[in-house]
Design an enzyme around this catalytic site. Structure first.
Site, PDB file in Angstrom:
ATOM      1  CE  LYS A  68      19.788  -0.363   3.952  1.00 22.85           C
ATOM      2  NZ  LYS A  68      21.277   0.323   4.353  1.00 22.85           N
ATOM      3  NE  ARG A  96       4.534 -19.463  30.165  1.00 23.43           N
ATOM      4  CZ  ARG A  96       4.269 -20.099  31.285  1.00 23.43           C
ATOM      5  NH1 ARG A  96       4.203 -19.775  32.545  1.00 23.43           N
ATOM      6  NH2 ARG A  96       4.704 -21.200  31.048  1.00 23.43           N
ATOM      7  CG  ASN A 107      -3.728  -0.647  12.330  1.00 23.97           C
ATOM      8  OD1 ASN A 107      -4.703  -1.239  12.542  1.00 23.97           O
ATOM      9  ND2 ASN A 107      -3.194   0.308  11.516  1.00 23.97           N
ATOM     10  NE  ARG A 135      -3.701   0.766   0.324  1.00 19.98           N
ATOM     11  CZ  ARG A 135      -4.665   1.177   1.108  1.00 19.98           C
ATOM     12  NH1 ARG A 135      -5.447  -0.052   1.588  1.00 19.98           N
ATOM     13  NH2 ARG A 135      -5.065   2.279   1.697  1.00 19.98           N
ATOM     14  CG  HIS A 182      -2.350  -8.166   7.523  1.00 28.62           C
ATOM     15  ND1 HIS A 182      -2.727  -7.341   6.073  1.00 28.62           N
ATOM     16  CD2 HIS A 182      -2.822  -7.488   8.516  1.00 28.62           C
ATOM     17  CE1 HIS A 182      -3.287  -6.388   6.590  1.00 28.62           C
ATOM     18  NE2 HIS A 182      -3.507  -6.225   8.060  1.00 28.62           N
ATOM     19  CE1 TYR A 228      -9.431  -0.989  24.244  1.00 28.18           C
ATOM     20  CE2 TYR A 228      -8.099   0.740  22.826  1.00 28.18           C
ATOM     21  CZ  TYR A 228      -8.481  -0.035  24.153  1.00 28.18           C
ATOM     22  OH  TYR A 228      -7.387   0.152  25.306  1.00 28.18           O
ATOM     23  CB  SER A 269       4.895 -21.455  15.138  1.00 23.98           C
ATOM     24  OG  SER A 269       6.022 -21.804  14.203  1.00 23.98           O
TER      25      SER A 269
END
Lengths: 79, 228
Positions: free
Chosen positions: B111, B203, B141, B86, B120, B144, B183
């Site tokens: 880099k 954790r 991002n 984008r 994503h 809420y 993973s």
């Protein structure tokens, strides 16, 4: 608890095995629960319990119970 | 390496695009696409003016990749099939972006990173140098989920960190330098440099050093088995 007993108890707890199964000849091929995750947990528990830090090569060397003990002995653990 | 550009006849190169040399542009690639927003979008309509889209030397763009306006791709960047980058995003030299990766707007990728199939990368994300992001990793991002009007904040990935397949990194979290995330982890809090985290919620389960030592041991054992 002696250092030997502490060692065995950590190995048994992390791998979920009986004390009688902690033989020097055992490798990840013999202990199904000895995976990369449990290996790291084991290393972390040894460092915490015996108050020292492994270097990368030592962690790489510990591919059997015998070699694990040898590395720990180098750090003064009485096994 | 040939300095000549190889451009498929089905590719579309919009206005205000600067191409370097030795570039490969495969079928149905679109470069310089202007963003559109839904008519009912809560966000302001997309701006009309954009900086140029700059494609560095020896970049490869595989079939169906879409590069929006005001994107800068460094030299030797590789975009797999259907990767989508984008607007207002930069991708550093030598970074590999896999098939179907989506990189949202206003993101900086450093880099020599490896961003694998289907990952994503959300808007306003900062990715350092030599970062590994495994397949289907999801970054977010909006803490809420559009229910409360708060500023959005992308995660930050420190140099050399590695995130395993299918992990989720929530808004604003900082993954430290050389940190390793196993993973399938769901990371809700900052991960310090050189630590190994796993689980949901993730954790600390070890250190970078322990992870590398363990990985070397198991790979040596596998190699030994193969050599037998």
């Amino acid at each position: 608890m002696s250092q030997e007993a502490t060692f065995k108890s950590i190995v048994c707890e992390i791998f979920g095995i009986q004390e009688g199964d902690v033989a020097d000849t055992k490798t990840p091929e013999d202990i199904e629960s000895w995976t990369s995750v449990t290996h790291m947990q084991l290393v972390a528990r040894f460092e915490e319990s015996f108050k020292f830090q492994f270097d990368v090569e030592e962690i790489t060397e510990m591919d059997s119970i015998a070699s694990m003990k040898n590395v720990l002995r180098k750090h003064g653990v009485d096994l | 390496m040939s300095e000549q550009n190889t451009i498929s006849r089905t590719a579309t190169i919009k206005e205000n695009v600067k191409l370097g040399k030795g570039i490969i542009i495969q079928d149905f690639v679109v470069i310089g696409k202007r963003p559109e927003r839904a008519k009912i979008s809560l966000f302001a309509q997309a701006p009309r003016e954009f900086k140029p889209t700059v494609i560095g030397d020896y970049v490869t763009m595989c079939a169906g990749a879409i590069v929006y306006a005001a994107v800068e791709l460094g030299n030797n960047v590789f975009l797999g099939d259907y990767a989508s980058i984008r607007e207002n995003t930069t991708v550093g030299e030598g970074t590999i972006i896999g098939r179907n990766v989506t990189v949202e707007c206003n993101t900086r990728i450093g880099k020599e990173c490896k961003i694998q199939t289907g990952a994503h990368i959300t808007a306003d994300c900062i990715v350092g140098d030599k970062v590994f992001i495994g397949p289907e990793v999801c970054t977010t991002n909006d803490s809420y989920m559009a229910l409360v009007d708060v500023p959005m904040e992308g995660p930050v990935f420190g140099d050399g960190c590695a995130v395993g397949a299918n992990s989720t990194i929530v808004p604003g979290v900082r993954i430290g330098k050389n940190a390793v995330i196993a993973s399938g982890s769901v990371v809700f809090q900052n991960v310090p440099d050189e630590e190994f985290w796993m689980g949901n919620p993730a954790r600390k389960e070890g250190t970078y050093k322990q992870f590398i030592g363990t990985a070397k041991m198991f790979s040596a054992m596998k190699k030994g088995k193969k050599d037998q």
